[in-house]
Design an enzyme around this catalytic site. Sequence first.
Site, mmCIF file in Angstrom:
data_model
loop_
_atom_site.group_PDB
_atom_site.id
_atom_site.type_symbol
_atom_site.label_atom_id
_atom_site.label_comp_id
_atom_site.label_asym_id
_atom_site.label_seq_id
_atom_site.Cartn_x
_atom_site.Cartn_y
_atom_site.Cartn_z
ATOM 1 N N GLY A 1 0.757 -1.247 0.000
ATOM 2 C CA GLY A 1 0.000 0.000 0.000
ATOM 3 C C GLY A 1 0.783 1.290 0.000
ATOM 4 O O GLY A 1 0.290 2.312 -0.470
ATOM 5 N N ASP B 1 -5.853 -0.758 -1.107
ATOM 6 C CA ASP B 1 -6.713 -1.611 -1.909
ATOM 7 C C ASP B 1 -7.832 -2.244 -1.104
ATOM 8 O O ASP B 1 -7.847 -2.226 0.123
ATOM 9 C CB ASP B 1 -5.883 -2.743 -2.520
ATOM 10 C CG ASP B 1 -5.547 -3.825 -1.493
ATOM 11 O OD1 ASP B 1 -5.910 -4.993 -1.734
ATOM 12 O OD2 ASP B 1 -4.928 -3.512 -0.454
ATOM 13 N N ASP C 1 -3.798 1.854 11.534
ATOM 14 C CA ASP C 1 -5.164 1.565 11.972
ATOM 15 C C ASP C 1 -5.097 1.089 13.425
ATOM 16 O O ASP C 1 -5.051 1.902 14.344
ATOM 17 C CB ASP C 1 -5.726 0.499 11.024
ATOM 18 C CG ASP C 1 -7.210 0.274 11.151
ATOM 19 O OD1 ASP C 1 -7.767 0.515 12.227
ATOM 20 O OD2 ASP C 1 -7.819 -0.180 10.177
ATOM 21 N N LYS D 1 -5.730 6.440 11.641
ATOM 22 C CA LYS D 1 -7.069 6.262 12.208
ATOM 23 C C LYS D 1 -6.930 6.042 13.715
ATOM 24 O O LYS D 1 -6.986 4.915 14.196
ATOM 25 C CB LYS D 1 -7.761 5.035 11.625
ATOM 26 C CG LYS D 1 -8.253 5.136 10.231
ATOM 27 C CD LYS D 1 -9.067 3.866 9.938
ATOM 28 C CE LYS D 1 -9.324 3.668 8.481
ATOM 29 N NZ LYS D 1 -10.031 2.398 8.236
ATOM 30 N N PHE E 1 -13.490 2.634 5.663
ATOM 31 C CA PHE E 1 -12.617 1.795 4.849
ATOM 32 C C PHE E 1 -12.239 2.572 3.593
ATOM 33 O O PHE E 1 -13.093 2.927 2.786
ATOM 34 C CB PHE E 1 -13.285 0.470 4.477
ATOM 35 C CG PHE E 1 -12.297 -0.499 3.905
ATOM 36 C CD1 PHE E 1 -11.464 -1.227 4.730
ATOM 37 C CD2 PHE E 1 -12.165 -0.649 2.530
ATOM 38 C CE1 PHE E 1 -10.507 -2.100 4.205
ATOM 39 C CE2 PHE E 1 -11.223 -1.513 1.995
ATOM 40 C CZ PHE E 1 -10.398 -2.248 2.839
ATOM 41 N N VAL E 2 -10.934 2.847 3.447
ATOM 42 C CA VAL E 2 -10.462 3.698 2.363
ATOM 43 C C VAL E 2 -9.621 2.907 1.360
ATOM 44 O O VAL E 2 -8.967 1.923 1.707
ATOM 45 C CB VAL E 2 -9.654 4.896 2.900
ATOM 46 C CG1 VAL E 2 -10.562 5.877 3.626
ATOM 47 C CG2 VAL E 2 -8.520 4.464 3.804
ATOM 48 N N ASP F 1 1.330 3.100 4.661
ATOM 49 C CA ASP F 1 0.170 3.722 4.035
ATOM 50 C C ASP F 1 -0.845 4.190 5.072
ATOM 51 O O ASP F 1 -1.307 5.320 5.037
ATOM 52 C CB ASP F 1 -0.480 2.796 2.997
ATOM 53 C CG ASP F 1 -0.894 1.435 3.552
ATOM 54 O OD1 ASP F 1 -0.644 1.132 4.735
ATOM 55 O OD2 ASP F 1 -1.456 0.642 2.771
#
Length: 180
Positions: A50, A165, A109, A137, A158-159, A106
């Site tokens: 990512g 991806d 979370d 996040k 959810f990005v 990337d």
Amino acid sequence: MLVCRAMPTTATPTVLIDQDELSARISALGQEIRADYPGAPLHFVCVLKGAFLFLGDLIRSMNGQVSIDFMACSSYGAATSSSGEVRLSKDLDASIEGRDVIVVEDIVDTGLTLHYLQEILLARGPKSLRTACLLSKPSRRKIDVKVDYIGFTIEDKFVVGYGLDYAEQYRNLPYIGVLE
């Protein structure tokens, strides 16, 4: 038991961060990093898959000597939430001992993947170890993990896009979008 709803891989994401915002913020991050290491050679460790676009734009925004390497690990698989288990699938090609290292991620979370990587890399004796992430996040953190350079702080959505991806789709989008 983890239950994930299936998402269509043909949906058009809603733009969260457009291409111009990404470009401006990444350029600013590059300047912040370089200001912290004036004149020093920097070694960037990109977390695949990512972060590869972020890394490319980040190092192009900087002056001075840079080198790169790659690691791959995952706690997601094809799901939309973390499994909680981190798996290393590609290690570094070169030693980081005595080097100023910037981990390029990337998205941070839960913090589990980044914490795992930081522990592994610190044990290898870098001169310094800092982390740059494109997206953070904080509401999802399960572990307190240090992130030195943050592109954008986002809500728990959810990005995809710009390297991120869902089921290996959407990485090629020039923006960050929300997949609903």
